[in-house]
Design a protein around this motif. Structure first.
Motif, PDB file in Angstrom:
ATOM      1  N   THR A 172       6.722  -5.067   4.680  1.00 43.53           N
ATOM      2  CA  THR A 172       6.790  -4.487   3.879  1.00 43.53           C
ATOM      3  C   THR A 172       7.998  -3.483   3.856  1.00 43.53           C
ATOM      4  N   ALA A 212      -5.879  -0.434  -3.848  1.00 41.35           N
ATOM      5  CA  ALA A 212      -4.758   0.025  -2.780  1.00 41.35           C
ATOM      6  C   ALA A 212      -3.451   0.330  -3.746  1.00 41.35           C
ATOM      7  N   THR A 213      -3.582  -0.881  -4.942  1.00 41.80           N
ATOM      8  CA  THR A 213      -2.327  -0.768  -5.943  1.00 41.80           C
ATOM      9  C   THR A 213      -2.685  -0.946  -7.075  1.00 41.80           C
ATOM     10  N   ASP A 229      -9.568   0.315   1.432  1.00 37.51           N
ATOM     11  CA  ASP A 229      -9.928   0.969   0.113  1.00 37.51           C
ATOM     12  C   ASP A 229     -10.081  -0.052  -0.706  1.00 37.51           C
ATOM     13  N   LYS A 262       0.739  -1.025   0.059  1.00 37.35           N
ATOM     14  CA  LYS A 262      -0.052   0.153   0.025  1.00 37.35           C
ATOM     15  C   LYS A 262       0.969   1.178  -0.050  1.00 37.35           C
ATOM     16  N   ARG A 263       0.305   2.196  -0.879  1.00 38.67           N
ATOM     17  CA  ARG A 263       0.985   3.594  -0.682  1.00 38.67           C
ATOM     18  C   ARG A 263       0.597   4.247   0.403  1.00 38.67           C
ATOM     19  N   VAL A 278      -3.086   5.286   2.025  1.00 39.79           N
ATOM     20  CA  VAL A 278      -4.233   4.271   1.728  1.00 39.79           C
ATOM     21  C   VAL A 278      -4.462   3.652   2.771  1.00 39.79           C
ATOM     22  N   LYS A 279      -5.820   3.724   3.159  1.00 44.03           N
ATOM     23  CA  LYS A 279      -6.463   3.046   4.383  1.00 44.03           C
ATOM     24  C   LYS A 279      -6.660   1.724   3.888  1.00 44.03           C
ATOM     25  N   ASP A 280      -6.841   0.679   5.104  1.00 39.76           N
ATOM     26  CA  ASP A 280      -7.308  -0.410   5.061  1.00 39.76           C
ATOM     27  C   ASP A 280      -8.923  -0.675   4.448  1.00 39.76           C
ATOM     28  N   GLN A 314       7.282   0.448  -0.778  1.00 41.95           N
ATOM     29  CA  GLN A 314       5.920  -0.217  -1.619  1.00 41.95           C
ATOM     30  C   GLN A 314       6.333  -1.734  -1.961  1.00 41.95           C
TER      31      GLN A 314
END
Length: 274
Positions: free
Chosen positions: A116, A81-82, A78, A70-71, A74-76, A119
């Protein structure tokens, strides 16, 4: 202990298993070079004791990274995400190879790590020796029954659950799965608890027991043990059994080396027919 056991935590499991009993020689022509490269590395390292022997229920086969995490911001949950283009075609190829190599007592699983870096998300291909994996569950029923796991449970399901568990449960489970002796698993978990409870302790003193692989004498199939601990008869028996397999592999390996690299899938296929 093994780098992936100490430094990396695998999270989730992309199912590479298949109910079909596919033989190695059905690999698609375009997949053969990558499969050979993947298995050549595996055989030169700790996976030899899962692919050619039954010493290790699980071994690492391949690591790689993709920019799919996730960038920032970005919310869980969404919807996006990518970007799907972040996952290159090689990811699908690895998954396809895993399905084709999963046959008989062997299961290949591709797993994404939870941790991670920016990214990038690290992925790992593991090979599971189904019978030994089931035996590890059967040997520790009190521990694994808390999730309802039995020797008949699909390994990919177990890996996906264990990866999201607490660090100590995850470490214990993977210690059993990667073939470390019970006393070494106990020591590793207890040592981590001591460091966690007392911040003045940076590391509990330890010694190491290493089983060589083709690529190196130490650093791959290696486990920590209490400082001054004397290897047991079981440790010695495992070492001797591993050396028999390693010596046989060394004798056969040269015959499968060519200008384009090692024909590792052919070597593995021949070995399974013995």
């Amino acid at each position: 202990m093994r780098k992936a056991f100490l430094l990396f935590i695998c999270i989730g499991a992309i199912a590479c298993n298949s109910s079909r009993k596919l033989a190695v020689n059905v690999l698609a022509k375009e997949d053969q070079p990558l499969a050979d490269s993947m298995l050549a590395w595996a055989l030169d390292h700790e996976a030899i004791y899962t692919l050619l022997d039954t010493i290790k229920p699980i071994s690492s086969v391949k690591y790689f990274q993709y920019p799919v995490a996730k960038r920032p911001g970005v919310k869980d949950g969404d919807r996006v995400a990518t970007h799907p283009d972040s996952l290159p075609a090689t990811a699908a190829q690895y998954a396809r190879i895993c399905r084709q190599l999963s046959t008989g007592d062997h299961l290949f699983v591709m797993m994404p790590f939870k941790a991670t870096s920016g990214q990038d998300r690290t992925m790992e291909v593991c090979v599971v020796r189904r019978s030994k994996f089931a035996a590890a569950i059967a040997s520790h029923p009190e521990f694994f029954s808390q999730w309802g796991f039995t020797p008949a449970t699909d390994p990919a399901t177990i890996l996906a659950v264990i990866e999201y568990e607490t660090p100590h449960d995850r470490n214990r489970a993977y210690g059993y799965f990667f073939g470390y002796p019970d006393y070494a698993v106990d020591f590793f978990v207890d040592a981590n608890r001591k460091v966690e409870a007392d911040t003045s302790i940076r590391r509990v003193p330890r010694d190491f027991f290493a089983i060589p692989v083709f690529a190196a004498k130490t650093g791959y199939f290696t486990w920590a043990m209490p400082k001054g601990h004397q290897p047991s008869a079981a440790d010695s028996a495992m070492y001797k059994a591993a050396m028999v397999t390693l010596d046989k592999y060394k004798q056969e390996r040269a015959a499968y080396r060519g200008p384009q690299g090692m024909k590792a899938t052919a070597l593995w296929e021949k070995w399974k027919r013995k």
